[in-house]
Design a protein around this motif. Structure first.
Motif, mmCIF file in Angstrom:
data_model
loop_
_atom_site.group_PDB
_atom_site.id
_atom_site.type_symbol
_atom_site.label_atom_id
_atom_site.label_comp_id
_atom_site.label_asym_id
_atom_site.label_seq_id
_atom_site.Cartn_x
_atom_site.Cartn_y
_atom_site.Cartn_z
ATOM 1 N N GLN A 31 0.841 -1.222 0.000
ATOM 2 C CA GLN A 31 0.000 0.000 0.000
ATOM 3 C C GLN A 31 0.868 1.262 0.000
ATOM 4 N N ILE A 32 1.959 1.205 0.753
ATOM 5 C CA ILE A 32 2.873 2.369 0.771
ATOM 6 C C ILE A 32 3.443 2.577 -0.640
ATOM 7 N N GLY A 33 3.739 1.454 -1.316
ATOM 8 C CA GLY A 33 4.216 1.552 -2.699
ATOM 9 C C GLY A 33 3.194 2.254 -3.580
ATOM 10 N N ASP A 34 1.918 1.863 -3.447
ATOM 11 C CA ASP A 34 0.866 2.512 -4.248
ATOM 12 C C ASP A 34 0.801 4.001 -3.936
ATOM 13 N N ILE A 35 0.933 4.320 -2.653
ATOM 14 C CA ILE A 35 0.862 5.731 -2.255
ATOM 15 C C ILE A 35 2.020 6.516 -2.867
ATOM 16 N N LEU A 36 3.214 5.931 -2.810
ATOM 17 C CA LEU A 36 4.379 6.648 -3.367
ATOM 18 C C LEU A 36 4.207 6.839 -4.871
ATOM 19 N N ARG A 37 3.636 5.843 -5.549
ATOM 20 C CA ARG A 37 3.396 6.004 -6.993
ATOM 21 C C ARG A 37 2.383 7.113 -7.245
ATOM 22 N N GLU A 38 1.368 7.187 -6.380
ATOM 23 C CA GLU A 38 0.368 8.260 -6.534
ATOM 24 C C GLU A 38 0.976 9.632 -6.291
ATOM 25 N N VAL A 39 1.820 9.679 -5.280
ATOM 26 C CA VAL A 39 2.494 10.934 -4.957
ATOM 27 C C VAL A 39 3.339 11.365 -6.154
ATOM 28 N N LYS A 40 4.024 10.400 -6.754
ATOM 29 C CA LYS A 40 4.848 10.697 -7.934
ATOM 30 C C LYS A 40 3.972 11.162 -9.096
ATOM 31 N N ALA A 41 2.838 10.467 -9.281
ATOM 32 C CA ALA A 41 1.935 10.847 -10.374
ATOM 33 C C ALA A 41 1.394 12.260 -10.169
ATOM 34 N N ALA A 42 1.310 12.672 -8.892
ATOM 35 C CA ALA A 42 0.832 14.024 -8.591
ATOM 36 C C ALA A 42 1.938 15.062 -8.780
ATOM 37 N N GLY A 43 3.107 14.622 -9.234
ATOM 38 C CA GLY A 43 4.180 15.571 -9.555
ATOM 39 C C GLY A 43 5.157 15.821 -8.423
ATOM 40 N N VAL A 44 5.075 15.001 -7.377
ATOM 41 C CA VAL A 44 5.993 15.190 -6.248
ATOM 42 C C VAL A 44 7.174 14.224 -6.402
ATOM 43 N N THR A 45 8.358 14.727 -6.150
ATOM 44 C CA THR A 45 9.588 13.946 -6.262
ATOM 45 C C THR A 45 9.904 13.345 -4.894
ATOM 46 N N VAL A 46 10.526 12.175 -4.871
ATOM 47 C CA VAL A 46 10.752 11.494 -3.591
ATOM 48 C C VAL A 46 12.199 10.986 -3.498
ATOM 49 N N LEU A 47 12.824 11.268 -2.364
ATOM 50 C CA LEU A 47 14.114 10.647 -2.030
ATOM 51 C C LEU A 47 13.869 9.841 -0.769
ATOM 52 N N LEU A 48 14.017 8.515 -0.850
ATOM 53 C CA LEU A 48 13.660 7.728 0.314
ATOM 54 C C LEU A 48 14.717 6.721 0.714
ATOM 55 N N ILE A 49 14.811 6.546 2.037
ATOM 56 C CA ILE A 49 15.660 5.493 2.580
ATOM 57 C C ILE A 49 14.861 4.209 2.545
ATOM 58 N N GLU A 50 15.456 3.158 2.012
ATOM 59 C CA GLU A 50 14.702 1.910 1.876
ATOM 60 C C GLU A 50 15.662 0.723 1.956
ATOM 61 N N GLN A 51 15.404 -0.186 2.871
ATOM 62 C CA GLN A 51 16.266 -1.367 3.012
ATOM 63 C C GLN A 51 15.680 -2.578 2.297
ATOM 64 N N ASN A 52 14.395 -2.508 1.994
ATOM 65 C CA ASN A 52 13.745 -3.607 1.282
ATOM 66 C C ASN A 52 14.037 -3.390 -0.211
ATOM 67 N N VAL A 53 15.132 -4.020 -0.673
ATOM 68 C CA VAL A 53 15.621 -3.664 -2.009
ATOM 69 C C VAL A 53 14.660 -4.113 -3.107
ATOM 70 N N HIS A 54 13.925 -5.202 -2.858
ATOM 71 C CA HIS A 54 12.960 -5.644 -3.867
ATOM 72 C C HIS A 54 11.862 -4.592 -4.030
ATOM 73 N N PHE A 55 11.348 -4.137 -2.895
ATOM 74 C CA PHE A 55 10.339 -3.077 -2.907
ATOM 75 C C PHE A 55 10.900 -1.826 -3.591
ATOM 76 N N ALA A 56 12.149 -1.496 -3.244
ATOM 77 C CA ALA A 56 12.778 -0.299 -3.815
ATOM 78 C C ALA A 56 12.786 -0.382 -5.343
ATOM 79 N N ALA A 57 13.099 -1.584 -5.865
ATOM 80 C CA ALA A 57 13.204 -1.727 -7.323
ATOM 81 C C ALA A 57 11.839 -1.686 -8.007
ATOM 82 N N THR A 58 10.766 -1.922 -7.231
ATOM 83 C CA THR A 58 9.446 -1.872 -7.855
ATOM 84 C C THR A 58 8.838 -0.471 -7.784
ATOM 85 N N VAL A 59 9.354 0.356 -6.884
ATOM 86 C CA VAL A 59 8.709 1.664 -6.692
ATOM 87 C C VAL A 59 9.568 2.831 -7.196
#
Ligand code: ATP
Length: 234
Positions: free
Chosen positions: A172-200
């Motif tokens: 769900q957080i992934g979906d939210i980040l994609r929505e945030v991106k679609a809304a034109g917001v840029t994101v720099l995030l710390i992420e240890q779940n590398v699989h999740f990172a590569a999908t988002v």
């Protein structure tokens, strides 16, 4: 959008960042990956102006923000979502979303209205009378992101938004980040779940002992997932 050049940071004698240089382009999601203590949180805090013992330059939207304090950076469009989420636990969702500090943008961009937040996060509308303490980890994370979007942030600096959340909520957080991106917001995030990172995300920087040691795209992260997880100790 963001250009970091030769950024070093210290805690007393101990150096936490060593000449970090990197760039984030508008509309991207970029991750910072690295072991505990690699300097990821320190980097985000330096970007927000929260860590003073630092040198190097930080340019944001074409202007030098290096000498500015956190409030001025927020007004320029930088938004920090700390790992403890920074929400007021005893206040309701709606109080969290309407109470100051909601920074006023210093240009003509619009901060997100309450209605826009609720359209993007319908769950928060359902929960609007609930106190922060009664929210699930995923809902708290949504609220933390929404609070920062209310300031008109154009670049979100997120400290491990998926930490401690179940796989379903991570999605769900992934979906939210994609929505945030679609809304034109840029994101720099710390992420240890590398699989999740590569999908988002679009690109990834690996930090070790305060340095950026590698920059990877999604294919490289997925191809080296096992090795990276072992390296990170996960
Ligand atoms: P973590 O995921 O564990 O927070 P990190 O990659 O975010 O790791 P930082 O928290 O930025 O790493 O820490 C970088 C270095 O700075 C580490 O060596 C850490 O011990 C040190 N450090 C962090 N905060 C402080 C502090 N308040 N006082 C002294 N040293 C600190």
């Amino acid at each position: 959008m963001l250009r970091i050049d030769g950024l070093s940071a210290w805690y007393g004698e101990a150096q936490a960042l060593r000449e970090v240089s990197l760039q984030v382009d508008e509309g991207e999601i970029v991750t910072l990956v690295g072991r505990n203590g690699a300097g990821k949180t320190t980097l985000l805090r330096c970007l927000m102006g929260l860590h003073k013992d630092a040198k190097g330059t930080i340019e944001f939207l074409g202007g030098d923000v290096t000498g500015l304090g956190p409030h001025k950076r927020a007004r320029r469009g930088l938004g920090y979502v700390p790992d403890d989420r920074g929400i007021f636990a005893t206040l309701s969702v709606e109080e969290n979303l309407t109470l100051p500090p909601v920074a006023r943008p210093d240009d003509d961009r619009e901060a997100w209205s309450l209605e826009r937040v609720y359209e993007t996060f319908p769950r928060l509308r359902e929960r609007r009378r609930f106190p922060g303490t009664k929210l699930s980890g995923g809902e708290q994370q949504m609220l933390a992101l929404a609070r920062v979007l209310r300031t008109g942030a154009r670049l979100l600096l997120c400290d491990e938004p998926t930490e401690g959340l179940s796989p379903l909520i991570v999605q769900q957080i992934g979906d939210i980040l994609r929505e945030v991106k679609a809304a034109g917001v840029t994101v720099l995030l710390i992420e240890q779940n590398v699989h999740f990172a590569a999908t988002v995300a679009d690109r990834h920087h690996l930090l070790a002992e305060g340095r950026v040691v590698e920059s990877l795209d999604n294919d490289e992260v997925l191809a080296r997932e096992g090795e990276l997880l072992e390296y990170l100790g996960i």
